[in-house]
Design an enzyme around this catalytic site. Structure first.
Site, PDB file in Angstrom:
ATOM      1  N   TYR A   1       0.960  -1.037   0.049  1.00  0.00           N
ATOM      2  CA  TYR A   1       0.076   0.047   0.026  1.00  0.00           C
ATOM      3  C   TYR A   1       0.987   1.294   0.085  1.00  0.00           C
ATOM      4  O   TYR A   1       1.433   1.485   1.171  1.00  0.00           O
ATOM      5  CB  TYR A   1      -0.942   0.016   1.271  1.00  0.00           C
ATOM      6  CG  TYR A   1      -1.786   0.960   1.418  1.00  0.00           C
ATOM      7  CD1 TYR A   1      -1.757   2.067   0.579  1.00  0.00           C
ATOM      8  CD2 TYR A   1      -2.762   1.158   2.473  1.00  0.00           C
ATOM      9  CE1 TYR A   1      -3.200   2.808   0.670  1.00  0.00           C
ATOM     10  CE2 TYR A   1      -3.542   1.944   2.541  1.00  0.00           C
ATOM     11  CZ  TYR A   1      -3.924   3.120   1.678  1.00  0.00           C
ATOM     12  OH  TYR A   1      -4.737   4.079   2.005  1.00  0.00           O
TER      13      TYR A   1
ATOM     14  N   LYS B   1      -1.490  -0.988  -4.138  1.00  0.00           N
ATOM     15  CA  LYS B   1      -2.459  -0.287  -4.027  1.00  0.00           C
ATOM     16  C   LYS B   1      -1.737   1.015  -4.079  1.00  0.00           C
ATOM     17  O   LYS B   1      -0.760   1.526  -3.042  1.00  0.00           O
ATOM     18  CB  LYS B   1      -3.321  -0.234  -2.642  1.00  0.00           C
ATOM     19  CG  LYS B   1      -4.203   0.870  -2.569  1.00  0.00           C
ATOM     20  CD  LYS B   1      -4.969   0.921  -1.185  1.00  0.00           C
ATOM     21  CE  LYS B   1      -5.948   1.787  -0.888  1.00  0.00           C
ATOM     22  NZ  LYS B   1      -5.768   3.264  -1.249  1.00  0.00           N
TER      23      LYS B   1
END
Length: 286
Positions: free
Chosen positions: A120, A150
């Site tokens: 992320y 992400k």
């Protein structure tokens, strides 16, 4: 306090009203880093339980400042059957180079050896600006479950190079800056995780369909209108608390206030944001 009973209604709303069938739990919008480990486990379990046979994928964010806590959350996510786990870079004592970051990610991913793993990347909040293109070099050898990123940053050049250099590995690049999603799609992003999809999921799905046809002019209309709303609320001061307020008045589901140090959205913000959103005419007259 967390409000577990509302999640069943939340799942049904996302699926039936927004055509959203994949969720990312305990991330930024969910205030995951402001919650206790026990609260994060409870939320993950409730999303998995209520989403059973309704949601396609539940990815659980398990990043934490403490490596043992992150590992504990990874083991828990695996035990309850999560479709994937994601980890942010620690942001107090920060990794300063690729090797330090990959080492930490590997130690978390290895606790859930059968679960797809996502990094992320959100440098505006973590302050960790290690180039993702560099990070991905050889990462599969160290993290066999590595599935993708992400990507919550505006650096479309870095994103494009990540996609270009990793085409053969079939990684997933899930874009996280909602107002630039169409630009990310143009360079090859193949998914999106963002706060606006809670209440503009249906419109975003229509934009994705238009892009896939391709009908670029129609896709642009959706992106421009999403951007018009976000540009308006950003000028008023737009964050997690305000997102909760918007989601509450759009869905009718009480999303509650944020946890300190964040403060709830003002009545003035809610009135202005609602008026702005109501004034937007989407393609097709929605």
């Amino acid at each position: 306090q967390i409000n577990l009973p509302v999640i069943r209604q939340y799942v049904d709303y996302l699926v039936n009203e927004q055509n959203v069938k994949n969720v990312f739990v305990n991330g930024t919008t969910g205030e995951g880093l402001s919650l206790s480990i026990q609260e994060r486990k409870q939320l993950a379990e409730e999303w998995m339980w209520q989403g059973k046979d309704k949601l396609d994928h539940v990815i659980i964010h398990v990043g934490a400042l403490s490596l043992p806590e992150s590992q504990e959350l990874a083991r828990h996510a695996a035990a309850i059957g999560a479709a994937g786990i994601a980890v942010i870079a620690p942001f107090f004592f920060k990794p300063t180079n690729k090797d330090e970051l990959v080492s930490l990610l590997q130690k978390v991913a290895s606790e859930a050896p059968d679960v797809p793993f996502y990094y992320y990347h959100i440098p505006p909040l973590t302050g960790v600006k290690i180039c993702v293109e560099e990070l991905l070099e050889g990462i599969k050898e160290q993290i066999p479950t590595f599935q993708g990123v992400k990507y919550s940053d505006t650096d479309l050049l870095d994103l494009a190079q990540c996609i270009h250099k990793n085409e053969a590995q079939q990684l997933e690049f899930l874009y996280g800056v909602d107002e630039q999603l169409l630009g990310a799609l143009a360079v090859g992003a193949n998914g999106a995780v963002g706060s606006t999809y809670n209440y503009l999921g249906r419109q975003t799905n229509l934009m994705l369909e238009a892009f896939a046809k391709p009908d670029l002019a129609l896709a642009q209309k959706y992106q421009f209108l999403t951007g018009e709303f976000l540009s308006f609320v950003i000028k008023l001061g737009f964050g997690v608390a305000q997102t909760k307020a918007v989601m509450t008045f759009v869905s009718g589901i009480p999303m509650g206030p944020p946890r300190l140090p964040l403060h709830g959205a003002s009545e003035e913000f809610i009135a202005k944001a609602k008026a702005k959103l109501d004034s937007i005419v989407w393609p097709g007259g929605d």
